[in-house]
Enzyme design. Structure first.
Site, PDB file in Angstrom:
ATOM      1  N   CYS A   7       0.780  -1.235   0.000  1.00  0.00           N
ATOM      2  CA  CYS A   7       0.000   0.000   0.000  1.00  0.00           C
ATOM      3  C   CYS A   7       0.817   1.293   0.000  1.00  0.00           C
ATOM      4  CB  CYS A   7      -1.057   0.006   1.100  1.00  0.00           C
ATOM      5  SG  CYS A   7      -0.654  -0.872   2.596  1.00  0.00           S
TER       6      CYS A   7
ATOM      7  N   ASP B  58      -2.649  -8.453  -5.014  1.00  0.00           N
ATOM      8  CA  ASP B  58      -3.000  -7.240  -4.291  1.00  0.00           C
ATOM      9  C   ASP B  58      -3.491  -6.138  -5.224  1.00  0.00           C
ATOM     10  OD1 ASP B  58      -3.234  -5.700  -2.050  1.00  0.00           O
ATOM     11  OD2 ASP B  58      -1.114  -5.204  -1.881  1.00  0.00           O
TER      12      ASP B  58
ATOM     13  N   HIS C 187      -8.218  -1.596   0.142  1.00  0.00           N
ATOM     14  CA  HIS C 187      -7.179  -2.625  -0.013  1.00  0.00           C
ATOM     15  C   HIS C 187      -7.944  -3.919  -0.284  1.00  0.00           C
ATOM     16  CE1 HIS C 187      -4.178  -0.336   2.653  1.00  0.00           C
ATOM     17  NE2 HIS C 187      -5.315   0.288   2.857  1.00  0.00           N
TER      18      HIS C 187
ATOM     19  N   HIS D 131      -4.870  -1.765  -4.774  1.00  0.00           N
ATOM     20  CA  HIS D 131      -5.421  -0.656  -4.002  1.00  0.00           C
ATOM     21  C   HIS D 131      -6.271   0.173  -4.929  1.00  0.00           C
ATOM     22  CE1 HIS D 131      -2.156  -2.081  -1.499  1.00  0.00           C
ATOM     23  NE2 HIS D 131      -2.991  -1.801  -0.535  1.00  0.00           N
TER      24      HIS D 131
ATOM     25  N   LYS E 190     -12.352  -4.404   7.871  1.00  0.00           N
ATOM     26  CA  LYS E 190     -12.258  -5.242   6.679  1.00  0.00           C
ATOM     27  C   LYS E 190     -13.325  -6.321   6.667  1.00  0.00           C
ATOM     28  CE  LYS E 190      -8.874  -8.226   8.947  1.00  0.00           C
ATOM     29  NZ  LYS E 190      -7.653  -9.004   8.840  1.00  0.00           N
TER      30      LYS E 190
ATOM     31  N   ARG F 191       7.036 -10.644   5.836  1.00  0.00           N
ATOM     32  CA  ARG F 191       6.592 -10.336   7.194  1.00  0.00           C
ATOM     33  C   ARG F 191       7.290 -11.279   8.158  1.00  0.00           C
ATOM     34  NH1 ARG F 191       0.028  -9.554   6.340  1.00  0.00           N
ATOM     35  NH2 ARG F 191       0.248  -8.105   4.590  1.00  0.00           N
TER      36      ARG F 191
ATOM     37  N   GLN G  69       0.783 -11.374  -2.740  1.00  0.00           N
ATOM     38  CA  GLN G  69      -0.677 -11.268  -2.829  1.00  0.00           C
ATOM     39  C   GLN G  69      -1.101 -10.915  -4.244  1.00  0.00           C
ATOM     40  OE1 GLN G  69      -1.150  -8.082   0.039  1.00  0.00           O
ATOM     41  NE2 GLN G  69      -1.876  -9.508   1.583  1.00  0.00           N
TER      42      GLN G  69
END
Length: 611
Positions: free
Chosen positions: A303, A352, A485, A354, A438, A332, A350
């Site tokens: 992000c 992913d 997200h 945004h 979320k 992570r 991911q």
RNA sequence: GCUGCUGUGGCUCAGUCGGUAGAGCACUUCCUUGGUAAGGAAGAGGUCAUGGGUUCAAUUCCCAUCAGCAGCUCCA
């Protein structure tokens, strides 16, 4: 039934905590029987709580503190003791005491943790009411000489608890709080009939065979090495699956208004300070560099990078929603004990994105996202349940960025979207991401119980603020966009783990790393077999050719173990006719001979992607 | 990270009550050319996770470390 609380009993719910009412009673009662047996063998035991559970499998546990370390070798002995209690067939009797009476009772019994429960000193994740303490009234259940603080309900007598099995022992934290001491937890299952117990035990055994770690090793999809603990080495076949999923998702998103970007792995500390990760996510960051101003960190999320891209131009309301897709590599630093095969690792990726939206676009965007999730999961036949994770400002204000008002706005927007899409959902307080609430989509675990978090849609009013994002609205004023997200697979790694366990390694044709395997009967048929194999490859089918000097039954066995969708047997007969003998994974007893070209056409058709 | 358990050839596992190890699969070679889930033979492959300690002697006992497993806690 000797349950005197007739009013309550009459209104018995269909299920409790996702477990059918009758089974809940049985599990709970068997937990009491187990605790009673433990106390007979080790009288110093101090009991805490022992509820039925729906996850990771339907069963029960009991948390207890005792000097003896219970090991797997103790379980048969304990089961024998439980059988005795079952034979005694003593009733479960419910009694309501005053708080003072209850305190006296458990003090005499030396059950100090029960006193904590009654006096509401337990804290952690334990609620006193669930244990039978309500106001001044304390409910207890007695079965023979065993008395336990308990809200119930129970079956009528210990004789009902005949069909049980103790599964394992492990550590747990007192009151489920990691700051507390560790105690011991015993797990078991129980069923009304012997047949059901047998079936469930078989399910537990087959779960081991479906485990993505085992299948990943057996089918040569991925591996791990101590030289890079907590990470994944993708082997050729696993990489094939990974890339197919990646490419398919990329196409899906590009055809749904997304654009794709690629962003760095390493960033200066200042970015993480701006994003709030330094404050709220520091312990998960891999960082480099000693001197403070030179510290850099590997990204745990994409992000902040996308915030920089958004901010790099002056944005118009006409550009929104702006959807940035990124399959960047994330790191992570998870707790060591949390890593599990490919489902949870230090490094992952991911699907992913945004999405930068105007406030009036939030609901529609979320609705279309829900549509994408349904489409993808539907294609795999993977079910999901929704959880709305929100903040808990009353108890943990330190965990969230921004203001309570912002959060309330975001939370109600998500709730409205769920409502509008008629998605049943649970609400989980205190589980939100630090930047916003979320919706998580939870998929089944190996026992079919909903456990694994995959897709997620998160609403964020904070990062736009922190990065000072703006767009110019139609009235020529500057406005703040909202960020969504979202991930549909969640992470490729976790999603692949779920696919493996859902299919037990029998991947759908379009995803199978090897779609067709050509086996030759004998050396004479090798040239023809090679011709068929080449044709398949030329048609874009992922094929393998087994021309080894082995018997056909041996080769078939091997190909079957590899769970290849189609096995083609070719011998002199087929060579003569230009045909292949097709053995399908889904119907192995039926072999079908068809023209090689006809099969190739059929295979190409079936290999087309499904969403 | 915490509690408990585990760590023997690529995989699955025996074994050594302390005297440096064995099977099946896989691998290599040979025989066999076999029609729908394991044909036969021979061979190669291990300083018994790593580092200390105890001992005449450690793969075996003890400690530590590393890695994995079952949970807890946390999450994509």
């Amino acid at each position: 039934m000797s349950r005197p609380e007739s009013a309550a009993a009459a209104a018995a719910p269909a299920e409790i905590k996702g477990i059918p009412y009758d089974h809940y009673c049985l599990l709970h009662s068997t937990a009491h029987v187990m605790a009673a047996a433990v106390r007979r063998l080790w009288p110093d035991v101090k009991l805490t709580v022992g509820p039925p559970i729906a996850r990771p499998f339907r069963g029960f546990y009991y948390d207890m503190d005792l000097a003896h370390r219970i090991g797997p070798e103790d379980l048969p002995r304990l089961e024998k003791e439980m059988e005795k209690i079952v034979k005694e067939n003593v009733p479960f009797v419910r009694k309501v005491l005053s708080k003072q009476e209850a305190i006296e009772l458990f003090r005499q019994a030396g059950q100090v943790y029960k006193l904590d429960l009654i006096e509401a000193k337990a804290g952690g994740s334990v609620e006193a009411a669930a244990e039978g303490v309500e106001g001044d009234a304390v409910t207890i259940y007695q079965s023979g000489d065993f008395i336990d603080l308990c809200k119930g309900p129970h079956v009528d007598s210990t004789g009902r608890c005949r069909h049980f099995k103790l599964l394992n022992v492990s550590g747990s934290y007192l009151w489920g709080d990691s700051r507390n001491q560790q105690i011991q937890r015993l797990y078991g299952i129980a069923w009304p009939t012997k047949e059901e117990l047998k079936r469930d035990l078989a399910r537990h055994e087959s779960a081991v065979e479906r485990d993505h770690r085992k299948i990943g090793r057996d089918l040569k999809l991925f591996q791990h090495h101590p030289e890079s603990p907590g990470t994944i080495f993708w082997l050729p076949k696993g990489t094939m699956i990974y890339n197919l999923l990646s490419e398919k998702m990329r196409r899906l998103l590009l055809s749904n208004g997304y654009v794709e970007v690629r962003t760095p792995l390493l960033y200066n500390k200042s970015l993480w300070v701006t994003s709030g990760h330094w404050e709220k996510f520091r312990d998960k960051l891999f960082t480099f560099g000693e001197e403070d101003d030179q510290v850099a960190g590997l990204k745990p999320m994409n992000c902040p990078a996308h915030m920089l891209i958004y901010r790099s131009e002056r944005r118009s309301y006409r550009e929104l929603p702006l959807r940035l897709h990124d399959q960047g590599v994330l790191h992570r630093k998870e707790d060591r004990g949390a890593i599990e095969g490919i489902r949870r690792s230090f490094q992952f990726c991911q699907d992913d994105a945004h999405i930068f939206v105007r406030p009036d676009q939030v609901e529609e965007e979320i609705t279309s996202l829900i549509g994408l999730v349904r489409r993808v999961y539907g294609a795999f036949g993977i079910e999901f349940r929704c959880v709305l994770s929100v903040s808990d400002w009353t108890n943990h204000p330190e965990r969230w960025l921004g203001t309570r008002e912002m959060w309330e706005k975001a939370e109600s927007a998500l709730a409205r979207a769920l409502e509008r899409n008629r998605l049943e959902h649970k609400i989980d307080p205190n589980e939100a991401a630090f930047y916003g609430p979320k919706i998580d989509f939870i998929t089944p675990n190996i026992f079919g119980e909903f456990e694994h978090q995959c897709a997620t849609i998160q609403l964020d009013f904070n990062l736009p603020e922190r990065f000072n994002l703006i767009y110019v609205d139609s009235d020529n004023t500057e406005k703040r966009p909202i960020v969504v997200h979202r991930a549909i697979y969640g992470s490729f790694e976790r999603f692949i783990a779920s696919i493996i366990e859902h299919t037990a390694g029998k991947f759908p044709m379009w995803l199978a790393p090897v779609q067709v395997k050509v086996l030759t009967i004998s050396a004479i048929s090798v040239p023809y077999g090679r011709e068929v194999y080449r044709k398949l490859a030329a048609a874009g089918i992922r094929a393998e050719f087994d021309d080894r000097d082995d018997k056909i039954s041996f080769k078939i066995r091997n190909a079957s173990i590899e769970k290849v969708p189609y096995i083609l047997v070719v011998g002199a007969k087929e060579a003569e006719k230009g045909s292949v003998n097709v053995r399908c994974r889904e119907a192995q007893d039926k072999q079908e001979e068809m023209a090689a070209d006809a099969f190739i056409k059929k295979a190409v058709e079936e290999a087309k992607m499904e969403f």
